[in-house]
Design an enzyme around this catalytic site. Sequence first.
Site, PDB file in Angstrom:
ATOM      1  N   ASN A  12     121.089  69.413  32.139  1.00  0.00           N
ATOM      2  CA  ASN A  12     122.260  68.679  32.085  1.00  0.00           C
ATOM      3  C   ASN A  12     123.193  67.218  31.644  1.00  0.00           C
ATOM      4  OD1 ASN A  12     121.850  70.145  34.491  1.00  0.00           O
ATOM      5  ND2 ASN A  12     120.953  69.271  35.641  1.00  0.00           N
ATOM      6  N   ASN A  44     114.303  66.587  31.105  1.00  0.00           N
ATOM      7  CA  ASN A  44     113.497  65.445  31.614  1.00  0.00           C
ATOM      8  C   ASN A  44     111.881  65.751  30.979  1.00  0.00           C
ATOM      9  OD1 ASN A  44     116.179  64.506  32.090  1.00  0.00           O
ATOM     10  ND2 ASN A  44     115.617  64.361  33.783  1.00  0.00           N
ATOM     11  N   GLU A 142     116.351  74.828  38.263  1.00  0.00           N
ATOM     12  CA  GLU A 142     117.095  74.409  38.391  1.00  0.00           C
ATOM     13  C   GLU A 142     118.063  75.271  37.240  1.00  0.00           C
ATOM     14  OE1 GLU A 142     117.585  69.961  38.627  1.00  0.00           O
ATOM     15  OE2 GLU A 142     117.660  70.570  36.686  1.00  0.00           O
ATOM     16  N   THR A 223     103.425  65.724  44.698  1.00  0.00           N
ATOM     17  CA  THR A 223     104.010  64.166  44.481  1.00  0.00           C
ATOM     18  C   THR A 223     104.587  63.256  45.649  1.00  0.00           C
ATOM     19  OG1 THR A 223     105.574  64.433  43.786  1.00  0.00           O
ATOM     20  CG2 THR A 223     104.148  64.518  41.566  1.00  0.00           C
ATOM     21  N   ASP A 250     114.817  52.178  39.789  1.00  0.00           N
ATOM     22  CA  ASP A 250     116.103  53.659  40.059  1.00  0.00           C
ATOM     23  C   ASP A 250     114.964  54.389  39.751  1.00  0.00           C
ATOM     24  OD1 ASP A 250     117.574  55.623  39.162  1.00  0.00           O
ATOM     25  OD2 ASP A 250     118.484  55.052  37.806  1.00  0.00           O
ATOM     26  N   ASP A 256     110.471  63.961  37.305  1.00  0.00           N
ATOM     27  CA  ASP A 256     109.514  64.667  35.301  1.00  0.00           C
ATOM     28  C   ASP A 256     108.775  63.781  34.756  1.00  0.00           C
ATOM     29  OD1 ASP A 256     111.361  66.173  36.860  1.00  0.00           O
ATOM     30  OD2 ASP A 256     113.179  65.259  36.464  1.00  0.00           O
ATOM     31  N   SER A 295     114.618  55.642  31.551  1.00  0.00           N
ATOM     32  CA  SER A 295     113.814  55.453  32.022  1.00  0.00           C
ATOM     33  C   SER A 295     112.038  55.318  31.306  1.00  0.00           C
ATOM     34  CB  SER A 295     114.099  55.172  32.802  1.00  0.00           C
ATOM     35  OG  SER A 295     113.495  56.326  33.939  1.00  0.00           O
TER      36      SER A 295
HETATM   37  O1  RIB Z   1     114.653  65.190  38.760  1.00  0.00           O
HETATM   38  C1  RIB Z   1     116.140  64.567  37.626  1.00  0.00           C
HETATM   39  C2  RIB Z   1     117.028  65.160  37.383  1.00  0.00           C
HETATM   40  O2  RIB Z   1     117.643  66.640  38.313  1.00  0.00           O
HETATM   41  C3  RIB Z   1     118.331  64.203  37.076  1.00  0.00           C
HETATM   42  O3  RIB Z   1     118.064  64.537  35.771  1.00  0.00           O
HETATM   43  C4  RIB Z   1     119.081  65.729  37.168  1.00  0.00           C
HETATM   44  O4  RIB Z   1     120.165  66.416  36.268  1.00  0.00           O
HETATM   45  C5  RIB Z   1     118.705  66.732  38.407  1.00  0.00           C
HETATM   46  O5  RIB Z   1     118.477  67.872  37.422  1.00  0.00           O
END
Ligand code: RIB
Length: 306
Positions: A12, A44, A142, A223, A250, A256, A295
Site C-alpha cells: 500500500n 512492511n 490484505e 502480540t 506512532d 509488521d 520508523s
Molecule cells: O500495519 C500497518 C499497515 O496496515 C499500514 O502500512 C497500512 O498500509 C495497512 O496495511
Amino acid sequence: MNPRICMVGSSNIDLIARVPRIPAPAETLIGSRFQMGFGGKGANQAVMAARLGAEVTVVTKLGRDVFGESTLANYRAQGIDTNYVLFDEKEASGVALIAVEEGSGQNSIIIAPGANFTLTPAEVRLASRAIQSAQIVMCQLEVPIEISLEAFRVAKGGGGVTTILNPAPAANLPMELLQLTDILIPNEIEASMLTGMPTSTDAEVIAAARKLQEWGVKTLVITLGSRGALLINGNNEPVFVRAEAVQAVDSTGAGDSFVGSFAYLLGSGRSVREAVERGCAIATRSVLRTGTQTSFPQRDEVADLL
Ligand code: RIB
C-alpha cells in the site's frame, strides 16, 4: 547465510494524518502533520526482514500508477527481489488512510485494497520456485484469503518451508489455512475477533490462545502492543514476553516490524522464544519514530538484538 524469506501479500501507500483524537462517525476533524510513505502489512514485513539482512522475495500486485511505480522502486532500493511484483492494468495501487492520535500514538486504518485484491492463485503458483526455495513464507490477510491459502499449499508442497500467518485484518480462517500454518501471529484484537473472546487481561489472552490451539494452531504468538506478546509453542506452557515501556510516538506498523523481525531471527537460527523476545524489542524501537517503514530501525541500530 542470510535467511531466505518469501512474502506473498499486500503493498500500500500510506496517507497518514496526525490527529488530536480518532474522529467519531460523521465528525470532521482538523489534523496536524501529514505524511505519505510506503506501507501495506506484507510490504512492511518484507522490508523489515530485508533491512535486518534477509534475502527477501515479494509476490505482490500493484496498480499501473505513480504509487505502483514508486512502490516497485522502494522494493528495489531495499534490496528485495521484485521478479514476482505484478501490475494490474485497471485497478489502482492499494492505499491506506491512517489517523494517528497525538499523545497515545494509537492509530485507525482504512484500506482501499485496489490491485492487492486482483492477485490470483494462478499468479501465486507462477512464483512456486521462489516460495518453495524460501525458508520462511509470510502471509497476511490484505489480499483475498485464497491467496494466502494457495501460497501455503505451494510452500508445503515443497517441504521444509515454515509458514507464518499474520491474520490481519481479522477474517474467518478456513480450517485448511490453519492446518497449513506453522506459526500464527494475531494481535490481541485479531485474536479476540477470531475467537469471539475478550483479550483485555492476561488471563483472557491465555483463554483465547487455548481456543486457537483447539483449532490446531501449532505455535501461536499473540502480540499485545505495549504489553509485549504471549507465546505458546506446541505443548509448552504459555510465556508472556514483556516489552520495554516507552513513550510511543506512532505505533503504525509496529506489528509488521515484529513479524518481519521475528521471521528474520527465526530464519537466522534463533529459537522461537528468542525470536519473540528480540522481535518485541525491535518493534518497540519502531514506535519511537513517525511513519510506517520510515520508523523501522536499520540493521546497525539493532545490531545488539540480532
Ligand atoms: O500495519 C500497518 C499497515 O496496515 C499500514 O502500512 C497500512 O498500509 C495497512 O496495511
